[in-house]
Design a protein around this motif. Sequence first.
Motif, PDB file in Angstrom:
ATOM      1  N   ARG A  65      38.420  39.608  47.055  1.00  0.00           N
ATOM      2  CA  ARG A  65      38.521  40.035  45.653  1.00  0.00           C
ATOM      3  C   ARG A  65      37.734  39.071  44.778  1.00  0.00           C
ATOM      4  NH1 ARG A  65      43.379  38.553  44.710  1.00  0.00           N
ATOM      5  NH2 ARG A  65      42.834  36.819  43.351  1.00  0.00           N
ATOM      6  N   GLN A  66      37.053  39.626  43.775  1.00  0.00           N
ATOM      7  CA  GLN A  66      36.319  38.808  42.816  1.00  0.00           C
ATOM      8  C   GLN A  66      37.021  38.859  41.467  1.00  0.00           C
ATOM      9  OE1 GLN A  66      33.245  36.843  43.118  1.00  0.00           O
ATOM     10  NE2 GLN A  66      34.310  36.145  41.285  1.00  0.00           N
ATOM     11  N   ASP A  67      37.452  37.717  40.965  1.00  0.00           N
ATOM     12  CA  ASP A  67      38.074  37.630  39.646  1.00  0.00           C
ATOM     13  C   ASP A  67      37.020  37.210  38.633  1.00  0.00           C
ATOM     14  OD1 ASP A  67      40.444  38.272  40.860  1.00  0.00           O
ATOM     15  OD2 ASP A  67      41.142  36.206  41.019  1.00  0.00           O
ATOM     16  N   CYS A  68      36.792  38.049  37.635  1.00  0.00           N
ATOM     17  CA  CYS A  68      35.722  37.825  36.664  1.00  0.00           C
ATOM     18  C   CYS A  68      36.281  37.509  35.283  1.00  0.00           C
ATOM     19  CB  CYS A  68      34.831  39.064  36.556  1.00  0.00           C
ATOM     20  SG  CYS A  68      34.022  39.549  38.083  1.00  0.00           S
ATOM     21  N   ASP A  69      35.715  36.504  34.637  1.00  0.00           N
ATOM     22  CA  ASP A  69      36.032  36.206  33.243  1.00  0.00           C
ATOM     23  C   ASP A  69      35.136  37.075  32.362  1.00  0.00           C
ATOM     24  OD1 ASP A  69      37.207  34.987  31.064  1.00  0.00           O
ATOM     25  OD2 ASP A  69      36.303  33.023  31.379  1.00  0.00           O
ATOM     26  N   VAL A  70      35.133  36.826  31.065  1.00  0.00           N
ATOM     27  CA  VAL A  70      34.373  37.662  30.138  1.00  0.00           C
ATOM     28  C   VAL A  70      32.869  37.633  30.417  1.00  0.00           C
ATOM     29  CG1 VAL A  70      36.075  37.610  28.287  1.00  0.00           C
ATOM     30  CG2 VAL A  70      34.407  35.771  28.457  1.00  0.00           C
ATOM     31  N   ASP A  71      32.386  36.569  31.024  1.00  0.00           N
ATOM     32  CA  ASP A  71      30.977  36.482  31.412  1.00  0.00           C
ATOM     33  C   ASP A  71      30.885  36.879  32.885  1.00  0.00           C
ATOM     34  OD1 ASP A  71      28.296  35.978  31.485  1.00  0.00           O
ATOM     35  OD2 ASP A  71      28.473  33.797  31.517  1.00  0.00           O
ATOM     36  N   TYR A  72      30.873  38.196  33.134  1.00  0.00           N
ATOM     37  CA  TYR A  72      31.114  38.691  34.487  1.00  0.00           C
ATOM     38  C   TYR A  72      29.871  39.134  35.252  1.00  0.00           C
ATOM     39  CZ  TYR A  72      31.021  42.970  31.640  1.00  0.00           C
ATOM     40  OH  TYR A  72      30.673  43.956  30.748  1.00  0.00           O
ATOM     41  N   GLU A  73      28.707  39.145  34.645  1.00  0.00           N
ATOM     42  CA  GLU A  73      27.533  39.758  35.241  1.00  0.00           C
ATOM     43  C   GLU A  73      27.198  39.200  36.629  1.00  0.00           C
ATOM     44  OE1 GLU A  73      25.727  42.272  34.519  1.00  0.00           O
ATOM     45  OE2 GLU A  73      26.539  42.774  32.549  1.00  0.00           O
ATOM     46  N   ALA A  74      27.064  37.882  36.743  1.00  0.00           N
ATOM     47  CA  ALA A  74      26.658  37.275  38.019  1.00  0.00           C
ATOM     48  C   ALA A  74      27.723  37.491  39.093  1.00  0.00           C
ATOM     49  CB  ALA A  74      26.382  35.786  37.830  1.00  0.00           C
ATOM     50  N   ASP A  75      28.987  37.291  38.735  1.00  0.00           N
ATOM     51  CA  ASP A  75      30.071  37.456  39.708  1.00  0.00           C
ATOM     52  C   ASP A  75      30.164  38.898  40.188  1.00  0.00           C
ATOM     53  OD1 ASP A  75      30.778  34.801  39.624  1.00  0.00           O
ATOM     54  OD2 ASP A  75      32.338  35.076  38.105  1.00  0.00           O
ATOM     55  N   PHE A  76      30.011  39.852  39.284  1.00  0.00           N
ATOM     56  CA  PHE A  76      30.067  41.260  39.676  1.00  0.00           C
ATOM     57  C   PHE A  76      28.937  41.604  40.635  1.00  0.00           C
ATOM     58  CE2 PHE A  76      28.354  45.539  39.005  1.00  0.00           C
ATOM     59  CZ  PHE A  76      29.422  46.303  39.478  1.00  0.00           C
ATOM     60  N   SER A  77      27.733  41.175  40.324  1.00  0.00           N
ATOM     61  CA  SER A  77      26.579  41.494  41.168  1.00  0.00           C
ATOM     62  C   SER A  77      26.752  40.922  42.570  1.00  0.00           C
ATOM     63  CB  SER A  77      25.295  40.957  40.526  1.00  0.00           C
ATOM     64  OG  SER A  77      25.046  41.590  39.287  1.00  0.00           O
ATOM     65  N   THR A  78      27.245  39.681  42.645  1.00  0.00           N
ATOM     66  CA  THR A  78      27.473  39.055  43.953  1.00  0.00           C
ATOM     67  C   THR A  78      28.521  39.829  44.744  1.00  0.00           C
ATOM     68  OG1 THR A  78      26.902  36.878  43.062  1.00  0.00           O
ATOM     69  CG2 THR A  78      28.180  36.922  45.111  1.00  0.00           C
ATOM     70  N   TRP A  79      29.623  40.192  44.069  1.00  0.00           N
ATOM     71  CA  TRP A  79      30.695  40.948  44.726  1.00  0.00           C
ATOM     72  C   TRP A  79      30.203  42.301  45.218  1.00  0.00           C
ATOM     73  CZ3 TRP A  79      32.548  45.664  42.824  1.00  0.00           C
ATOM     74  CH2 TRP A  79      33.621  46.213  43.542  1.00  0.00           C
ATOM     75  N   LEU A  80      29.465  43.020  44.382  1.00  0.00           N
ATOM     76  CA  LEU A  80      29.010  44.353  44.743  1.00  0.00           C
ATOM     77  C   LEU A  80      28.095  44.304  45.959  1.00  0.00           C
ATOM     78  CD1 LEU A  80      28.889  47.365  44.162  1.00  0.00           C
ATOM     79  CD2 LEU A  80      27.007  46.909  42.562  1.00  0.00           C
ATOM     80  N   ASP A  81      27.169  43.377  45.968  1.00  0.00           N
ATOM     81  CA  ASP A  81      26.253  43.255  47.095  1.00  0.00           C
ATOM     82  C   ASP A  81      27.015  42.952  48.384  1.00  0.00           C
ATOM     83  OD1 ASP A  81      23.473  42.962  48.215  1.00  0.00           O
ATOM     84  OD2 ASP A  81      24.209  40.929  48.577  1.00  0.00           O
ATOM     85  N   ALA A  82      27.950  42.001  48.319  1.00  0.00           N
ATOM     86  CA  ALA A  82      28.724  41.635  49.506  1.00  0.00           C
ATOM     87  C   ALA A  82      29.588  42.805  49.984  1.00  0.00           C
ATOM     88  CB  ALA A  82      29.593  40.415  49.210  1.00  0.00           C
TER      89      ALA A  82
END
Length: 592
Positions: A174-191
């Motif tokens: 699971r990826q927990d994202c703060d308000v600045d979520y762009e980088a974390d979301f992209s990493t999670w989606l790819d994985a």
Amino acid sequence: MLPEHAPLTPDQRKSLDAILSALDPIQKSWLSGYLAASGSQAAAKPSAGPVKAGKLIVLYGTESGNSEELAARAVKEAKKRGFQAVMKNMSEISPADLVKTSQLLVVVSTWGDGDPPESAAGFYQEFMQGEYSLSSVRFSVCALGDTSYEKFCQIGKDVDARLEKCGAARVAPRQDCDVDYEADFSTWLDASLKALAPTEVSIAAPADFSEPVPASTVEYGKKNPFPAEVLDNLLLNGEGTSKETIHIEFSLEGSGLHYEPGDALGVIPINAPDVVQAVLDAAKLTGEEEVDVKNVGKKRLADALREDYDITGLSRAVLTKLAAASESATLTALLADDAKEQLKEYNYGREIVDAITDFAPNGLSAESLTGIFRKLPARLYSIASSPLAHPDEVHLTVAAVRYDTHGRSRKGVCSTYLADLAKTGESVSLFVQPNKNFRLPADTTTPVIMVGPGTGVAPFRSFVEHRAAMGAEGKTWLFFGDQHYLYDFLYQLEWQDYLKSGALSRLDLAFSRDQPEKIYVQDRMIEQAAEIYQWLEQGAHFYVCGDAQRMAHDVHEALISVVEFQGGVSREEAEAYVENLKKTKRYQRDVY
């Protein structure tokens, strides 16, 4: 006009000339790109089609629209990789439907301090309480939240744990994202997509039929906010009030931004000069130091504090970073697991400047200071205007927040930025945030009941303006409340004009401080229970906007009581009636 030697018949040339003459330059550019792409795709003639990666459900739960936007991006990327991907709103699916799913990605927001998004509440409650066998499901969860709240990303954590408990197999953490979520979301989606896809997948690159954008065209939105000129900034309250509510108008001319009634406006604030100076003083810095801001580059510290960082919001995440930077034993002890209540008590009413003063008395380096901050988030406000009534404009209704705690004067970052600094002629960076869960009924003859005390009236000004501009025949009923009739009757003259014209059918008012006993909008609802129920039975849509903790809860309870007593049914049956209003989108809330 096409040349005569074009390889077309006279009739074809005539038809094509007629079409081309009606197109603007951008449309012609798109058509050119489309035909070129079609030709290249035909010429390529791949020997074999892409290997499919199977069906994929991207399930989302959203409050402000961020999760929906990310879910759409996930579907788009998944399709590129060969998945038969579709997105589903939690409001449109039952947890039992997950049994039929084999591959699942979840993008879900946490609203406030640990609550599900309004549209996802029914799904969440049913899923957390029911029993499901999901052993055939492979999944991963992306949780959106805000570290300023204690229960950061709680709904995503709950859904992730529940999926596992029901037998589903987690393919990526699971990826927990703060308000600045762009980088974390992209990493999670790819994985996640790599984990879900078969090991041998060869995908042919699809032709790009997206609309070509000329190099000179700038596209404005969340990633590139529009610098909107302030057209007007007015104080709505009268002299003698304890409130400060402003009406602010922005120009959207040249932005390409569009909105519908019910949408929100994202405002990029800047921190007030005195707040910046207080933080610099506490850290014992001048502000002239140079710092490296992520995705921006080198900046003067004072400018970075003003424009890039959240320098007020105190949270466990901030204190944890401060403890490492300051090496404070006292702060480390306060962050211990057995000191949660003490930490909660300390955080209440305090800001980052207090923590720096208390736990870093010798100051911090510029790098250590900026290291404890997160990105300054945008603030969302319900739009208070109709695009039909105010072309190329957008209006907001904002309550300026000011108060004193722990010996310091405090103020809301964005509300006081708009009240104090966003004067006529200045520019404010903003973007439109769609809210598909708060919309006028498509049928303009449908009656609507709107409950919006204080600044909660903002979207209903948009609703009434829009219906008036359309000449809609449907009845409209507004419940508005505030403290004092003489000082706090927001948009009074406008409502009176709409009553005269018939654009507003009814107006019920509740001014809580004008008599010994306090009267609120929910009290007016009970007084008008018979007619409210009659409107509901006639198909009326019911809307609420404003404070979630008290007002929205009390209005919800009043609505159940209206149905219970006017419908002559049990409490349980009344609750089911109201829940059905939600499921059929006849009961919508925009609460904060």
